[in-house]
Each structure stands twice: as structure tokens, then as C-alpha cells.
Design a protein around this motif. Sequence first.
Motif, PDB file in Angstrom:
ATOM      1  N   TYR A  44       0.841  -1.192   0.000  1.00  0.00           N
ATOM      2  CA  TYR A  44       0.000   0.000   0.000  1.00  0.00           C
ATOM      3  C   TYR A  44       0.878   1.244   0.000  1.00  0.00           C
ATOM      4  N   LYS A  71      -8.250   3.352  -7.886  1.00  0.00           N
ATOM      5  CA  LYS A  71      -9.075   3.012  -6.745  1.00  0.00           C
ATOM      6  C   LYS A  71      -8.289   3.281  -5.470  1.00  0.00           C
ATOM      7  N   ARG A  73      -8.180   3.431  -1.118  1.00  0.00           N
ATOM      8  CA  ARG A  73      -8.740   2.774   0.068  1.00  0.00           C
ATOM      9  C   ARG A  73      -8.525   3.689   1.259  1.00  0.00           C
TER      10      ARG A  73
END
Length: 93
Positions: A44, A71, A73
Motif C-alpha cells: 500500500y 481506486k 482505500r
Amino acid sequence: METKLIQVRDVTLEELAEAVSEKLMTKIRLYMNQADESKDHDTYLTREEAAQYLSISLGTLWSWTKKGLFKSRRLGNKIYYLKADLKNAIQTI
């Protein structure tokens, strides 16, 4: 197991060693790339890291995320991007 006979003629020992070395380095690079890709699956990146990875500004990252190109998160009040998602989006674009 199948065995093969290989005859080497008109090649110096140095030339043979160089050919074997080049082939081995190619295989090692391929293996390392596959290992890097598997690491990307669960890596990440913060917004700053994602923008730096893509060589774009934070504003552009935000805009493209809002358009659905990437996308994001959310974890608490922080936003993260999965590195594999970024790579896939780049290949699609």
C-alpha cells in the motif's frame, strides 16, 4: 529423465562462460521481476508515495481517482493506494 548430448566446437572457454552467464542473468532478472510483482500485490502506498510512483502531482492523483481511473482505500482518515492497482490502471490507460 531424458539426457541430451551437447557438442561445443570452435568456442573458447571464455565465450562459453559468457554465453552461460548471459542466459543465467536473463533467468535471474525474470525471476526478480516476478518476485517484485508478487510483492506489489499487497503493498500500500500513501497519497504522496502514489503520486511520486506515478510521477504526477497530488492534485492530478486526486482528480484521476475522482474520475475512477485509480481506486483508493481509506483506513481511518488516511487514503492509500494498492501498488498493483496502480500498475494495472497504468497498463489499461
